[in-house]
Structures are given as C-alpha cells and as structure tokens.
Scaffold this active site. Structure first.
Site, PDB file in Angstrom:
ATOM      1  N   ASP A 487      -5.899  39.976 -42.438  1.00  0.00           N
ATOM      2  CA  ASP A 487      -4.707  40.512 -42.204  1.00  0.00           C
ATOM      3  C   ASP A 487      -4.652  41.789 -41.589  1.00  0.00           C
ATOM      4  O   ASP A 487      -3.703  42.455 -41.095  1.00  0.00           O
ATOM      5  CB  ASP A 487      -3.961  40.752 -43.739  1.00  0.00           C
ATOM      6  CG  ASP A 487      -3.231  39.747 -44.142  1.00  0.00           C
ATOM      7  OD1 ASP A 487      -2.948  38.757 -43.301  1.00  0.00           O
ATOM      8  OD2 ASP A 487      -3.093  39.404 -45.378  1.00  0.00           O
TER       9      ASP A 487
HETATM   10  C1  BGC Z   1      -4.940  44.597 -47.284  1.00  0.00           C
HETATM   11  C2  BGC Z   1      -5.152  43.122 -47.057  1.00  0.00           C
HETATM   12  C3  BGC Z   1      -4.058  42.443 -47.380  1.00  0.00           C
HETATM   13  C4  BGC Z   1      -2.759  42.972 -46.723  1.00  0.00           C
HETATM   14  C5  BGC Z   1      -1.592  42.234 -47.005  1.00  0.00           C
HETATM   15  C6  BGC Z   1      -3.704  45.176 -46.709  1.00  0.00           C
HETATM   16  O1  BGC Z   1      -3.493  46.519 -46.920  1.00  0.00           O
HETATM   17  O2  BGC Z   1      -6.120  45.621 -46.921  1.00  0.00           O
HETATM   18  O3  BGC Z   1      -6.488  43.086 -47.818  1.00  0.00           O
HETATM   19  O4  BGC Z   1      -4.288  41.079 -47.011  1.00  0.00           O
HETATM   20  O5  BGC Z   1      -2.596  44.329 -46.995  1.00  0.00           O
HETATM   21  O6  BGC Z   1      -0.555  42.697 -47.908  1.00  0.00           O
HETATM   22  C1  NOJ Z   2      -5.908  39.460 -48.975  1.00  0.00           C
HETATM   23  C2  NOJ Z   2      -4.790  38.737 -48.493  1.00  0.00           C
HETATM   24  O1  NOJ Z   2      -4.114  38.039 -49.527  1.00  0.00           O
HETATM   25  C3  NOJ Z   2      -5.299  37.557 -47.721  1.00  0.00           C
HETATM   26  O2  NOJ Z   2      -4.183  36.761 -47.641  1.00  0.00           O
HETATM   27  C4  NOJ Z   2      -5.987  37.918 -46.702  1.00  0.00           C
HETATM   28  O3  NOJ Z   2      -6.599  36.839 -45.874  1.00  0.00           O
HETATM   29  C5  NOJ Z   2      -7.197  39.004 -46.702  1.00  0.00           C
HETATM   30  N1  NOJ Z   2      -6.615  39.970 -47.692  1.00  0.00           N
HETATM   31  C6  NOJ Z   2      -8.038  39.388 -45.918  1.00  0.00           C
HETATM   32  O4  NOJ Z   2      -7.229  40.493 -45.064  1.00  0.00           O
END
Ligand code: BGC
Ligand code: NOJ
Length: 822
Positions: A487
């Site tokens: 993400d």
């Molecule tokens: C986090 C991710 C997460 C994303 C979505 C980011 O701040 O680092 O792990 O998937 O937010 O909410």
């Molecule tokens: C947490 C999110 O919930 C997931 O969808 C994502 O793949 C990982 N972070 C990596 O960014």
C-alpha cells in the site's frame, strides 16, 4: 525475558504480571458481538462494526496506556481501602495476579489482603452480549465486608462522532435504570432502533450513570470518589458522558465464596415496536429480557462457557499436528488458527493498533485472511466471498474496503489498487478446494451492490482477470494503480502536501508505473482460473457457457511469464516495479530499494524459475540481502529520504513498516517458495524466526504478545531492530498458517482431493497429523527414510501414484495416510 507462559493443555497463554511491555490483548466474540480485552481488562465492545456500532468507549494513545475497559473495584468496607482486581485502573500492588487468555475468553485472577477474585469475560455463542463472571473468595480467617463496583463508559454508537462531535454529544446522552438494570439509549428517541443494557445478578446497593458523579471532579478512573467513599449516587445521566456502574455489597464469611455476574448486551427492536407503552419514550425492554434472565444465572453462564470451549475444540480439531517442534505445534494447533479466525472477523478494523474507525473490511485483506480460515468454517468463508464479490466493480476492479455493518463499498477510499481483484480468484479457489462446493460459481452476484447487475460469480472471476489484462503498461507489465499489495508504494501519488492520504492521492495519470508483483500474482491467479475453468467445463459438458477455457488462462499466464523474464528479471532476483518515469525499482541499477521481498515470493509461488534455476537464485539473494535473525526485511537498502515519486514507503524512517521493516506478511511467501524449491531447512528456519512462540524468551525486545503474529518487526536499519508492532490484525496470520500447514507440513487441499507433500527440515524424522477434509478424517503419519523430499504415499495400506489422495467413497469416514520421505 518472559511475562508469562504457554499452557498448551488448556490452550491458554498465562500472563503472570500485569505490567507487560504493551497491553497483551485478546478478543471476545466470534460472530457479531465483539470485544477487545487486555490483560488488565482494558478494551471495548462493539456490534459487528467497530466504527458504526460501538458500545463502550476507549481512548487510544492514552497515558497511562490502556485506560478504559471493563472495570471492577473492590472496597474493603472495614478498612476503607479499595483496589482493582484486574490491576487497572487503580494499579494497586496485588499479592497475586494471573491473566489467562483463551479462545474467545479471558480470565483474570488476583488476590489482595486475603480476598481472591477471578473474573471470566466471554461472549456466549449466538448472543449479542458479554458475560463477566466474578468469583470472590474470602481466604481470611475473619469475615469480609466488601463492596464491588462495576464501571464502563458508554460510547454514543458512532465511534468517530463520539470522539469528535462534542458540541452535539454533550447534550444527547440518555439512560434508563429500571429494576437495577442500566440501559443506554442515546439517540433511541430518534433514528436508532437499538440500545445497550448492563445488568448484575445481585440486588444493588446503588448505581451510577453520570461519569462526573462517579469519578468526582478532576478525578480519574484510578480514584473514583464513589468507590473511595463507598457510596453510589444513583445518578441519572442527561447528556455529558453516560457510564454504567453497579454497586453490590458482598459479605463473605471466612472461607466463603460468592459468584456475581454482570452482563453487557446489545439489543435491536423493530422500528414500530421501540417503545413500551407505545407512544411513550420508554425503551421496550421485552426483547432483552430473555437473554438477561438466562445469563444472570450461574448454571447458564457456566454452560455457555462450556459450549464456547467445545466449539473451539471442534474448530481446532479440523487440523491437529504433532511435530518435533513445540512452537510449531502450539501455533498450528491453537494460536495461529485462532488468530486466523480473528483476522477473518475483524479484517484490519479493531485492535490496539487499529482504532476501529480508520478501516472497514479490506478487499485484498479479507480474501487473504480467508486462506487461513476456510478449513474451520467453510460456510462462513462462502458468505464472505459473496459479500466481497457483491462489492466488485463492473470493470472487474474492487472497492478497496467495505463497511461490515452495511456491506457497502467504502467510497472514501474508493478503488484503483490494481492487485485487489486477483486475490478474489485465490480465495474462491481455496474455498472450492476445501469444500468441493463448485456451486458457488453459479451464484448470481451483483456488482457494486446494484440490483439488476447480477452475473454468475464465475464471471466476476473472469472480470477480475480481465481487469489486469485491460491495464498493461509500457513493458506489458500490469499497471500498479494507487498501489499493489504494498500500500505504500504509491508510484502515481507525487504528494508534497502534509496530511494528504497516500492511499487516495493520485497526481499522475497511472499509464506508466507498473508492478512486477501484480504480474506474479496474475500468473498465480491465472493458474487457479485454469484449474477452475477446467473443472467447470468437465462438469457442465457441452452446455458450457463461458467463453474462456483453461487453455486461455494458461496462455495468459505464459504470456505474463515471458513478460516477467523480459522486463521483471534483474539477473539475480525479480525486479519490483517501474515508476512513473519508466525507471526500474528493485534492481541493481537503484542505489536504494535494490531488492524487494514481494516479487521473489510471489513469482516463485507462481512457479517462475523452478525449471531454469532462477527461483533458487532469487531466494539465495533474499537470504543474502534481506534475511536477519528476526525475520526477512521488505527491501534493501532502506530509503534514506522521502522520494516524491515513491510515496509512503519512503515516508517511514529506515527499518520501520514498509521501509525495510520485517513486514511479516511477506515472510511466509518466502517460506512457501523455499519449500517449493525443496529447501525444507531454510523454509522452517524462516518460519521459526518470526514464530511468536519461538520469540517468547525475548519478550522485552519483541514487546507484542508472544501468542500471535504482529504485522511488523523493526528491521536491521531501525534503532529498535527486533521490536514488534501492530499485533493481531495482519495477513501474516493466514499466510503463516498456509506456509507451515500446506507447504512445510505439506497438507493441502486440491480440487480433486487432499494433497500430502511435506518439505520438512532434514533433522525431522517425521510428524503426525489429523485433518478433517470434506467430512472425512485423514490420519496422516509421515516418516523420513532418506535426506530428500521425494514423497511416497500409502492410503489405507495401498500405495498410490502422486501426492494427491483421491476422494474416498461416500461411506468412508477415516482415511489412513502413510507418507514416506526419501
Ligand atoms: C500502512 C500500510 C497500510 C496502509 C493502509 C499505511 O500507513 O503503512 O501497512 O496498508 O496504511 O491503511
Ligand atoms: C496492511 C494492509 O492492510 C494490507 O492490505 C497491505 O497489503 C499491507 N499493509 C502492506 O502495505
């Protein structure tokens, strides 16, 4: 250093001191009513949706940490002193303390001044309420004159509004107290048809529902004036902050024991039958009465607890293993499976790191969570697949999240995360392999929850594949969109404005930046589609209506593979992406972010490089550049500064989260890949490095719960290398379960039967397992007779070809499997 121990026989983790490095929590509820509960009784409860239907208040990021929960106070009326039997909130030093977290329940026991107290918190199956079963014992030689106070703070339902809209909230709070039951009914007078009730099994000496009266001005929960004086005010809340507090007088003779039950429940009424008498403003309480009366009786509460235990015995009994490694056994048999149920239920909504407000059910998250849960209750996995599918967009894409209460796609976050749709294919394949229920493909499903748009679910899967085919970039790799699995790799974002969401800001047209990860995932999804399409054709014969065949999907996969070799292979590992300038990322050409873990995992899982040696090469590169004693980091070298063209990944200081943290979710992909190339020792070594049970001894460093996986362990570039964060709600849970059970122990469902193909460490002489699969019990015994990975199977005494056990006849209830590894 440890703060407790595993009691595997009781399937519990026992915490032996209250001041754990972080609150170590558990979950109550498995269906619709849920709660978070810490080892000192902190946490909150909600019905279905932690944002929209929250029952009790909790303030995140508080000091002291973990303030707010299901609190009790004991007061010795002769001496005038008081304490919390769960340590918080008074933090009085206790003579004894123990917290036992089990599956769906938590029991906190303590002793002070000869008064023993044990509080068991749980949610009965099929009910929208929680029970607090309190047992008080006077272990002194003299009588005890005690007062017991309960205390919760009601949330005004919408947790976001509750925490922000004070100009309104301070005026709307309403309660009723009738027959010693406290009812919370804020907004019931207008559009809400639901209320909460808080009841006690004993006659009350008093109650309170006004926070300021209970606590006293400028006081905290650690020193309520009502508890200090031993006098409740019988206060009725009008606006401000409604709470619930009962006061029970308990006289205990020397050696005497008494049980007191509290119930906190959620109740809905039909809109036209809300008030009693009709036309009044008084809650119609009849609907709540039955449950209330039932569970305030000890025998019924005990029975409900036994039922819950039984339920978990049944669920955990679906797969049981006995291996030479105790960390493997307890994670597979108890905790990892349990965490998979929790992630399935919560997605990423509510934990001590997820506020319950920020996120609903994630599309990619839920599809992956299902992989670790589907064997436990396939019917619920089916329901989840249908919910997810109904939010799919007509172009095959997906809403990135949906709200569990409404089951509608979340417009604030929207779509455009280009990996999302492919995960649906993996989830459906896993469901069919587990259940053999091919009928799911024929379910008429809507798009975007829009009536009239229904097509068979199978077409949703086809559109999911088509979504990627329609979005290829300059190198013919899939366009990344807002982000792929990672993400934080926001290649179309280019945000220079503080506070802008990296998830939803898109400043580029998205026609250049590509993802090698999605390419690998696409190959995997096409292989699953080929399997599904092949079987679908076999089953439906000439009347087969769908235009694409198995071969078509295999062709899509093969074409994408060629593209990966042409544009996604860097010589020693798979590349990660191409950015908006068309520059490569995850390559020797880069100075930072040269090698990423995700494409090494997913591409090898999709079978790339198994024949030409590149899979082993990529995995060796992972071992060389990314592996640490605490797990495998996400990429190297870490980004030393913020890069406008990379987005959130470079916003984190080096070693944390996606910027070279040990992002545990990705580690099992490497374990699986290592198992696929036959490296059982390496696969298991990586498994052990992040196994929370194996890290229990370093709890002072790891900090999070030793019984569940955390999303992240700080990487080697971090000041706190080895420190975990964001426990509980992570895809780590499902993928580790898949890696250990399906690839290392090798017991994996296939379309045509159960496959047994272990790739275990060289030092293991075998293991035993029982697996319930499509109604049949498989008793599996694995023996190592040579150093390799060649597997020969004997089924009920007869050798078979290959490693997939054909489905037995209808009258078979048990199948004996003997696997010899040479
Ligand atoms: C986090 C991710 C997460 C994303 C979505 C980011 O701040 O680092 O792990 O998937 O937010 O909410
Ligand atoms: C947490 C999110 O919930 C997931 O969808 C994502 O793949 C990982 N972070 C990596 O960014």
């Amino acid at each position: 250093m440890k703060f407790g121990y595993f009691d595997d026989a009781h399937r519990e983790y026992v915490i032996t001191r209250p001041d754990t490095p972080l609150p170590w929590i558990n979950y109550l509820g498995c269906e619709a009513y849920f709660g978070l509960i810490s080892n000192t009784a902190g946490g909150y409860s909600f019905y279905k949706d932690a944002r929209l239907r929250r029952l009790t208040r909790y303030r995140y990021n508080n000091a002291p940490i973990d303030m707010g929960g299901r609190y009790l106070y004991l007061r010795d009326n002769s001496a005038g002193n008081y304490w919390s039997p769960t340590w918080m909130p008074t933090r009085t030093k206790l003579d004894e303390y123990e917290c036992r977290h089990g599956q769906g329940y938590t029991t906190i026991t303590s002793r002070l001044g000869g008064i023993r107290s044990s509080v068991r918190y749980f949610v009965p199956l099929g009910e929208s309420l929680e029970i607090w079963q309190v047992r008080l014992t006077n272990e002194n030689a003299s009588d005890a004159d005690l007062s017991l106070f309960s205390a919760i703070e009601f949330c005004l339902w919408d947790a976001n509004d509750d925490a922000t809209n004070f100009q309104r909230n301070y005026s709307i709070g309403q309660v009723e107290v009738v027959d010693d039951v406290i009812y919370h009914k804020t907004e019931y007078r207008e559009r809400r048809d639901h209320f909460a009730y808080f009841a006690c099994s004993e006659p009350l000496a008093g109650f309170d529902t006004k926070r300021e009266e209970f606590l006293g001005p400028y006081r905290g929960w650690n020193e309520p004036v009502v508890v200090e004086t031993g006098q409740s005010c019988n206060s009725l809340a009008h606006g401000w902050q409604p709470i619930g507090s009962h006061h029970v007088k308990v006289l205990l003779k020397a050696g005497e024991q008494k049980q007191i039950i509290f119930i906190l429940g959620y109740q809905e009424n039909p809109g036209d039958d809300k008030f009693d008498p009709p036309g009044s403003q008084i809650i119609n309480k009849k609907s709540a009465k039955k449950s209330l009366e039932k569970y305030l009786r000890t025998a019924n509460a005990d029975q409900a607890f036994e039922d819950l235990r039984e339920y978990w015995t049944m669920l955990l009994g679906k797969l049981k293993v006995s291996t030479p490694d105790q960390h493997t056994d307890r994670m597979v048999n108890i905790w990892n499976a349990y965490q998979c149920m929790v992630t399935f239920n919560m997605s990423r909504s509510a934990s001590y790191f997820e506020s319950g407000i920020g996120r609903g059910m994630g599309f990619r998250d839920s599809n992956q969570d299902l992989l670790g849960f589907v064997h436990m209750i396939p019917e619920r996995a089916r329901e989840r697949i249908l919910d997810l599918t109904a939010t799919q967009l007509k172009n095959g894409g997906a809403f990135h999240q949906y709200q569990p209460l409404t089951k509608r796609g979340n417009n604030d976050v929207g779509s455009g995360f280009n990996d999302d749709p492919a995960w649906l294919v993996l989830a459906v394949a896993a469901y069919i392999k587990e259940s053999g229920d091919w009928s799911i493909l024929d379910e008429p499903m809507q798009y975007e929850n829009e009536p009239g748009t229904e097509t068979p679910l199978y077409e949703h899967l086809q559109r999911a594949i088509q979504y990627t085919l329609d979005r290829l970039g300059p190198n013919n790799l899939p366009l990344i969109g807002r982000a792929d699995w990672n993400d934080c790799l926001n290649l179309n974002c280019f945000s220079d404005t503080p506070g802008q969401s990296f998830q939803t800001t898109t400043n580029k047209d998205g026609k250049v930046a590509e993802s090698v990860f999605i390419a690998g995932l696409f190959v995997l999804a096409c292989q699953e589609m080929a399997g599904i399409a092949g079987k679908k054709k076999e089953e439906s014969g000439p009347s087969f209506v769908y235009p694409l065949s198995s071969d078509d999907y295999l062709r899509f996969a093969a074409d994408m593979e060629s593209t990966i070799w042409a544009a996604g292979w860097d010589g020693d590992w798979f590349r990660r992406a191409y950015d908006d300038y068309g520059h490569v990322l995850g390559s020797k050409e880069n100075t930072e972010g040269q090698i990423f873990i995700e494409p090494q995992g997913i591409c090898v899982m999709a079978g790339l490089g198994l024949e030409n040696g590149n899979a082993v090469k990529a995995l060796d590169s992972v071992g060389q550049h990314l592996a640490t004693p605490h797990g495998i980091v996400l990429q190297q070298p870490a980004f030393s500064q913020y890069y406008l063209h990379l987005g959130e990944i470079s916003s984190y200081p080096p070693g944390y989260k996606e910027n070279a943290g040990i992002f545990c979710h990705t580690n099992p992909w490497i374990m699986i890949a290592e198992a696929m190339v036959g490296h059982g020792d390496r696969a298991f070594d990586y498994y052990t490095r992040i196994n929370p049970s194996a890290r229990e001894e370093i709890s002072e460093l790891h900090k999070c719960e030793p019984y569940v996986y955390a999303q992240m362990i700080a990487g080697k570039d971090a000041a706190t290398h080895g420190e975990a964060k964001n426990s509980w709600l992570s895809g780590t849970s499902a993928w580790n379960y898949v890696a250990i059970t399906q690839f290392i122990l090798g017991i994996r469902p296939a379309f045509d039967g159960l496959e047994v193909k272990p790739v275990i460490p060289s030092g293991w002489d075998g293991f035993e397992a029982t697996r319930l699969f499509r109604g049949v019990r498989y008793e599996i015994s694995v023996k190592r007779e040579g150093p390799g990975n060649e597997v020969n199977l004997e089924i009920d005494g007869k050798p078979i070809e290959g490693t997939v056990i054909p489905l037995p006849g209808n009258d078979t209830s048990t199948v004996k499997v003997r696997a010899v590894i040479r």
